[in-house]
Design an enzyme around this catalytic site. Structure first.
Site, PDB file in Angstrom:
ATOM      1  N   LYS A 129     -35.045 -41.218  19.040  1.00 14.36           N
ATOM      2  CA  LYS A 129     -35.290 -42.399  20.305  1.00 14.36           C
ATOM      3  C   LYS A 129     -34.305 -41.801  21.295  1.00 14.36           C
ATOM      4  O   LYS A 129     -34.303 -40.800  21.742  1.00 14.36           O
ATOM      5  CB  LYS A 129     -35.073 -43.719  19.800  1.00 14.36           C
ATOM      6  CG  LYS A 129     -36.127 -44.121  18.884  1.00 14.36           C
ATOM      7  CD  LYS A 129     -36.287 -45.534  18.517  1.00 14.36           C
ATOM      8  CE  LYS A 129     -37.363 -45.780  17.371  1.00 14.36           C
ATOM      9  NZ  LYS A 129     -38.193 -46.978  17.595  1.00 14.36           N
ATOM     10  N   ASP A 170     -31.391 -44.654   7.844  1.00 18.44           N
ATOM     11  CA  ASP A 170     -32.406 -44.402   9.215  1.00 18.44           C
ATOM     12  C   ASP A 170     -31.720 -45.311  10.217  1.00 18.44           C
ATOM     13  O   ASP A 170     -32.023 -46.239  10.309  1.00 18.44           O
ATOM     14  CB  ASP A 170     -33.922 -44.832   8.759  1.00 18.44           C
ATOM     15  CG  ASP A 170     -34.546 -44.348   9.933  1.00 18.44           C
ATOM     16  OD1 ASP A 170     -34.447 -44.130  10.638  1.00 18.44           O
ATOM     17  OD2 ASP A 170     -35.972 -44.615   9.669  1.00 18.44           O
ATOM     18  N   TYR A 173     -39.975 -49.055   7.948  1.00 15.05           N
ATOM     19  CA  TYR A 173     -40.676 -48.175   8.841  1.00 15.05           C
ATOM     20  C   TYR A 173     -39.942 -46.744   9.096  1.00 15.05           C
ATOM     21  O   TYR A 173     -38.835 -46.835   9.507  1.00 15.05           O
ATOM     22  CB  TYR A 173     -41.014 -48.431  10.045  1.00 15.05           C
ATOM     23  CG  TYR A 173     -42.037 -47.704  10.827  1.00 15.05           C
ATOM     24  CD1 TYR A 173     -43.316 -47.792  10.541  1.00 15.05           C
ATOM     25  CD2 TYR A 173     -41.587 -46.891  12.013  1.00 15.05           C
ATOM     26  CE1 TYR A 173     -44.182 -46.713  11.333  1.00 15.05           C
ATOM     27  CE2 TYR A 173     -42.167 -45.941  12.687  1.00 15.05           C
ATOM     28  CZ  TYR A 173     -43.593 -46.191  12.296  1.00 15.05           C
ATOM     29  OH  TYR A 173     -44.499 -45.171  13.034  1.00 15.05           O
TER      30      TYR A 173
HETATM   31  N1  PMP Z   1     -37.504 -44.640  11.972  1.00 14.65           N
HETATM   32  C1  PMP Z   1     -37.477 -45.800  12.481  1.00 14.65           C
HETATM   33  C2  PMP Z   1     -36.294 -46.776  11.988  1.00 14.65           C
HETATM   34  C3  PMP Z   1     -38.186 -46.251  13.557  1.00 14.65           C
HETATM   35  O1  PMP Z   1     -37.783 -47.159  14.495  1.00 14.65           O
HETATM   36  C4  PMP Z   1     -39.123 -45.132  13.992  1.00 14.65           C
HETATM   37  C5  PMP Z   1     -39.818 -45.417  15.235  1.00 14.65           C
HETATM   38  N2  PMP Z   1     -40.195 -46.599  15.478  1.00 14.65           N
HETATM   39  C6  PMP Z   1     -39.152 -43.729  13.382  1.00 14.65           C
HETATM   40  C7  PMP Z   1     -38.164 -43.604  12.033  1.00 14.65           C
HETATM   41  C8  PMP Z   1     -40.099 -42.753  13.956  1.00 14.65           C
HETATM   42  O2  PMP Z   1     -39.706 -42.128  15.154  1.00 14.65           O
HETATM   43  P1  PMP Z   1     -41.041 -41.406  15.917  1.00 14.65           P
HETATM   44  O3  PMP Z   1     -41.726 -42.480  16.521  1.00 14.65           O
HETATM   45  O4  PMP Z   1     -40.121 -40.888  16.873  1.00 14.65           O
HETATM   46  O5  PMP Z   1     -41.535 -40.343  14.782  1.00 14.65           O
END
Ligand code: PMP
Length: 432
Positions: A246, A221, A117
């Site tokens: 985050k 990521d 994700y």
């Molecule tokens: N990458 C990872 C590993 C995530 O956990 C998330 C959010 N769950 C995102 C990207 C996307 O972040 P956002 O919800 O701030 O767009």
């Protein structure tokens, strides 16, 4: 993500580690906004930083020193960020990292993890963890078919090859065959939405070797895993590019991406044809002020406490499930935990999908029981704590699991008798 049957909670306030719903009930917050918060709600230093900055301006339409102040703190946590740029979210951070890799390599193809994700942009919604709207044949024999979320253009799948997590042979085969077309391998060091699956020892390092061999960039990521320390520092892997979001915004929206200086130099606006990076609120003063205050309160002691709580929780939940005689495992790493029904920890997203299949009703009952016991947890099993969370709260959550699982035993006996037997799932034994 935040909806659940029969209707989701509407929360009206947060105070420290607790949140209150619209009916006035308080819950101990064991989600921390899906891992996006670390300091609890209404932390005085963060409130002070935001209200102070609000009075001085939120978005001034220019570079601001706050960008450097935040970047210095972020780089102190993650030294691989030789250069860093700001945006509004994790979605944007991963979008920009991949754009950067494409500009640097002159290639289009992205290798991502099946069930990984990275946000809601087009390529991120190919082989993410969800029931797909439509599927397309795999790029190569032996890799998963392309799975697209509703509304995602078919063309998005043409540029994305998904590989199973923790599977070095498949990664090697894909990169040896397609390597010269691959701009980036994008990977989470702990598969988050895909079930809290830690990367097996050496897996990310193997991806790094393969990207170096083929001239692709490794994009790690770490949007969710900065709370671990970040992961790359803990494990000694230096990616080409990293994304963060985050907790770096102290409760406000903020994303960051960066890494190798020679790669990030492609943004230099004084050079011809730089990567065009515009964003009305990217790196805005309010998010940076909140984030800077948050990072000022996120040092070794805070990180160690979050990881201590996560370790304690996973140990407690594993003992809890065993004590009640229900097959259940808690997985994850540091301050990022999940609970799954079944005895064998998942090694990739397909394992997680198997552990969850047909158990939606049971998982929902567990989630609602925990709410009734006064704990806010995520319906899909994610568990994250705040720095001010006391070990006693984690122990109380473990007790709530014991009671909920015990109450659910008669239901489990009728609907999921395999969970009352040893190792019912039959997934691989060598999972991390
Ligand atoms: N990458 C990872 C590993 C995530 O956990 C998330 C959010 N769950 C995102 C990207 C996307 O972040 P956002 O919800 O701030 O767009």
């Amino acid at each position: 993500m935040t909806w659940f049957a029969p209707y989701p909670l509407f929360l009206v306030r947060g105070e420290g580690t607790r949140v209150q719903d619209a009916d006035g009930r308080w819950y101990e917050d064991m989600i921390a906004n899906y891992g996006a918060l670390a300091h609890g709600h209404n932390h005085p230093a963060l409130v002070g930083a935001v209200t102070g900055q609000m009075a001085r301006g939120t978005a001034l339409g220019s570079p601001v020193p706050l960008q450097y102040e935040h970047a210095e703190r972020l780089r102190a946590l993650n030294p691989s960020l030789e250069r860093v740029r700001y945006c509004n979210s994790g979605t944007e951070a991963t979008m920009w990292a991949v754009r950067t890799a494409r500009a640097y390599t002159g290639r289009d193809l992205i290798v991502k993890i099946d069930g990984g994700y990275h946000g809601t942009h087009e390529w991120g919604q190919v082989n993410a963890f969800f029931a797909p709207h439509r599927t397309v044949p795999p790029h190569l024999p032996g890799v998963p078919e392309g799975r697209l979320a509703s509304g995602v253009a078919l063309s998005a799948a043409a540029d994305v090859v998904a590989i199973p997590y923790n599977d070095v042979p498949t990664a090697t085969a894909v990169l040896r065959q397609l390597g010269e077309q691959v701009a980036a391998v994008v990977v989470e060091p702990v598969l988050g939405v895909g079930g809290g699956v830690p990367s097996a020892p050496g897996y990310i390092a193997a991806l790094q070797r393969l990207t170096r061999e083929t001239g692709a960039l490794l994009v790690l990521d770490e949007c969710a895993t900065l709370r671990l320390g970040p992961w790359q520092v803990k494990h000694g892997v230096v990616p080409d590019l990293t994304t963060h979001s985050k907790i770096i915004g102290g409760g406000l929206p903020l994303g960051a991406f960066g890494g190798r200086e020679d790669v990030m130099a492609l943004f230099d606006p004084s050079e011809p044809h730089p990567i065009y990076h515009a964003s009305a609120f990217g790196g805005n003063c309010l998010s940076l002020a909140a984030g800077t205050a948050a990072l000022d309160h996120f040092g070794a002691a805070e990180i160690a406490h979050l990881n201590f709580l996560g370790d304690r929780l996973r140990r407690g939940l594993n003992t809890a499930a065993a004590s009640v005689g229900v097959a259940g495992r808690s997985v994850g790493e540091g301050g990022l935990s999940y609970f799954h029904f079944g005895n064998t920890p998942p090694r990739d997203a397909a394992d997680t999908a198997r552990l969850r299949a047909g158990r939606e009703g049971l998982r929902s009952l567990l989630h609602l029981s925990l709410l009734n016991a006064g704990f806010l947890t995520a319906p899909h099993g994610l568990l994250c704590q705040h720095v001010p969370t006391a070990p006693a709260s984690v122990d109380a959550l473990v007790d709530a699991y014991v009671n909920a699982l015990d109450d659910l035993r008669p239901y489990i006996a009728v609907h999921h008798p395999e969970l009352l037997e040893a190792d019912p799932v039959g997934t691989r034994q060598d999972a991390p």
